[in-house]
Design a protein around this motif. Structure first.
Motif, PDB file in Angstrom:
ATOM      1  N   GLY A 166      31.941  37.719  31.803  1.00 28.67           N
ATOM      2  CA  GLY A 166      32.891  37.338  30.783  1.00 28.67           C
ATOM      3  C   GLY A 166      34.120  38.217  30.675  1.00 28.67           C
ATOM      4  N   PHE A 167      34.671  38.671  31.827  1.00 29.35           N
ATOM      5  CA  PHE A 167      35.921  39.429  31.756  1.00 29.35           C
ATOM      6  C   PHE A 167      37.027  38.673  32.481  1.00 29.35           C
ATOM      7  N   ASP A 168      38.250  39.136  32.307  1.00 26.90           N
ATOM      8  CA  ASP A 168      39.397  38.502  32.925  1.00 26.90           C
ATOM      9  C   ASP A 168      39.550  39.006  34.360  1.00 26.90           C
ATOM     10  N   ALA A 169      39.507  38.095  35.330  1.00 25.48           N
ATOM     11  CA  ALA A 169      39.527  38.496  36.734  1.00 25.48           C
ATOM     12  C   ALA A 169      40.832  39.196  37.108  1.00 25.48           C
ATOM     13  N   ALA A 170      41.953  38.704  36.607  1.00 26.52           N
ATOM     14  CA  ALA A 170      43.241  39.310  36.952  1.00 26.52           C
ATOM     15  C   ALA A 170      43.355  40.720  36.381  1.00 26.52           C
ATOM     16  N   GLU A 171      42.925  40.909  35.151  1.00 29.93           N
ATOM     17  CA  GLU A 171      42.965  42.246  34.551  1.00 29.93           C
ATOM     18  C   GLU A 171      42.059  43.208  35.303  1.00 29.93           C
ATOM     19  N   HIS A 172      40.905  42.722  35.717  1.00 25.63           N
ATOM     20  CA  HIS A 172      39.990  43.558  36.495  1.00 25.63           C
ATOM     21  C   HIS A 172      40.639  43.972  37.818  1.00 25.63           C
ATOM     22  N   LEU A 173      41.239  43.019  38.503  1.00 25.27           N
ATOM     23  CA  LEU A 173      41.916  43.332  39.757  1.00 25.27           C
ATOM     24  C   LEU A 173      42.954  44.427  39.551  1.00 25.27           C
ATOM     25  N   ASP A 174      43.759  44.286  38.513  1.00 21.76           N
ATOM     26  CA  ASP A 174      44.830  45.245  38.254  1.00 21.76           C
ATOM     27  C   ASP A 174      44.296  46.652  37.984  1.00 21.76           C
ATOM     28  N   SER A 175      43.044  46.754  37.540  1.00 24.44           N
ATOM     29  CA  SER A 175      42.465  48.052  37.184  1.00 24.44           C
ATOM     30  C   SER A 175      41.851  48.779  38.379  1.00 24.44           C
ATOM     31  N   LEU A 176      41.739  48.099  39.508  1.00 23.48           N
ATOM     32  CA  LEU A 176      41.137  48.701  40.694  1.00 23.48           C
ATOM     33  C   LEU A 176      42.149  49.582  41.429  1.00 23.48           C
ATOM     34  N   PRO A 177      41.668  50.513  42.253  1.00 21.48           N
ATOM     35  CA  PRO A 177      42.575  51.354  43.050  1.00 21.48           C
ATOM     36  C   PRO A 177      43.114  50.573  44.249  1.00 21.48           C
ATOM     37  N   LEU A 178      44.078  49.726  43.988  1.00 23.87           N
ATOM     38  CA  LEU A 178      44.554  48.786  45.000  1.00 23.87           C
ATOM     39  C   LEU A 178      45.229  49.481  46.174  1.00 23.87           C
ATOM     40  N   ASP A 179      45.695  50.699  45.965  1.00 26.84           N
ATOM     41  CA  ASP A 179      46.308  51.442  47.071  1.00 26.84           C
ATOM     42  C   ASP A 179      45.289  51.848  48.129  1.00 26.84           C
ATOM     43  N   ARG A 180      44.000  51.698  47.824  1.00 27.14           N
ATOM     44  CA  ARG A 180      42.947  52.079  48.779  1.00 27.14           C
ATOM     45  C   ARG A 180      42.396  50.870  49.541  1.00 27.14           C
ATOM     46  N   VAL A 181      42.944  49.677  49.298  1.00 28.85           N
ATOM     47  CA  VAL A 181      42.433  48.471  49.953  1.00 28.85           C
ATOM     48  C   VAL A 181      42.832  48.468  51.425  1.00 28.85           C
ATOM     49  N   VAL A 182      41.834  48.339  52.289  1.00 26.89           N
ATOM     50  CA  VAL A 182      42.046  48.220  53.728  1.00 26.89           C
ATOM     51  C   VAL A 182      41.741  46.806  54.198  1.00 26.89           C
TER      52      VAL A 182
END
Length: 295
Positions: A185-201
């Motif tokens: 029950g959380f917002d998927a977009a907000e969750h994505l924004d909270s991740l360390p996206l600079d580490r995505v390979v």
């Protein structure tokens, strides 16, 4: 983690059921992810991989590293994974941010850990040891979960805390975010924004059929075309960071006549990537800004 990583493009998870279609349609697939565990201690199958490597870059993706276990790493398993990675000269390898065994018992599932700062540091230490022992970049994948584990950290904070304490990369599964957003029950977009996206390979894209909705829960079934919400999250990701070195489609079931659907998903992924081309340059995890990925 190297400051630059090879740009692989849009690939596909290799499955035995898809092998013939993949070989017939090689021009549609840029690279392949293989299930590491299928090839462990199997010299005969490793020979098949070496042959497949003539056509594709291969990236091993494992199931049983269990970096979240309280007990010690299974170093024999780590070394077996290294042999597979070496056999295909993998640019990196990956497994899941979870545990799969406890007190020597194989749980047969990807189980989420408690979400505490201390646990995050322990997982990071395990992941760093794996990366150092194998000698190649190691990525951790965010998993789909069906239970809420205790702890002071949110799911996104837990991922960030782990990666803050090691120099491994993130394998970002966008379908897992969608599944967890439904189940918890959380917002998927907000969750994505909270991740360390600079580490995505690397990014996983997948879809779930109507049959994956069971009793108010959404199962991570990988048995249908990639959903619009997943593609929307890919678009959102690429609006914030450089295109990751690798994006891929996962299909684990519903194989009958599936390659046309898979080919369409590969094309859609390329369209999303093309919309964001030249917006950013990609720097590898732990590196400074401005380092471009190399093919």
């Amino acid at each position: 983690m190297p400051t630059t990583l090879p740009t692989l493009g849009v690939g596909l998870g290799h499955r035995v059921e898809l092998h013939e279609a993949i070989m017939v349609n090689r021009e549609a697939v840029d690279w392949l992810e293989i299930v590491t565990d299928r090839y462990l201690c199997r010299d005969d199958l490793l020979a098949e991989l070496v042959a497949l490597r003539e056509h594709f870059v291969l990236v091993p993706h494992g199931l049983e590293m269990s970096v979240g276990s309280d007990g010690p790493l299974d170093l024999a398993y780590v070394d077996a994974v290294a042999r597979v990675a070496d056999a295909v000269d993998a640019p990196w390898f990956s497994d899941h941010l979870c545990f799969t065994r406890d007190n020597g018992i194989d749980l047969g599932n990807l189980v989420p850990t408690v979400r505490t700062a201390a646990k995050a540091r322990a997982i990071a230490a395990n992941a760093q040891r794996v990366q150092d022992r194998v000698g190649r970049p190691f990525l951790l994948e965010n998993i789909a979960t069906y239970i809420e584990m205790p702890g002071e950290l949110s799911q996104a904070e837990m991922v960030r805390a782990v990666l803050d304490h090691c120099d491994c990369g993130l394998l970002l599964d966008l379908n897992n975010i969608v599944v967890n957003s439904v189940n918890q029950g959380f917002d998927a977009a907000e969750h994505l924004d909270s991740l360390p996206l600079d580490r995505v390979v690397q990014v996983h894209l997948a879809g779930n059929s109507d049959a994956a909705h069971v009793g108010g829960m959404l199962l991570d079934s990988h048995d249908a075309p990639v959903g619009d919400q997943v593609f929307g999250l890919l678009d959102r990701l690429l609006g914030q960071v450089a295109s990751p070195p690798a994006v891929m489609i996962e299909r684990d079931a519903g194989f009958s006549g599936a390659f046309d659907e898979i080919e369409a998903d590969l094309g859609k992924a390329r369209e999303v990537l093309a919309r964001h081309a030249h917006t950013h340059t990609h720097a590898g995890p732990g590196s400074g800004a401005g380092s471009e990925a190399t093919r």
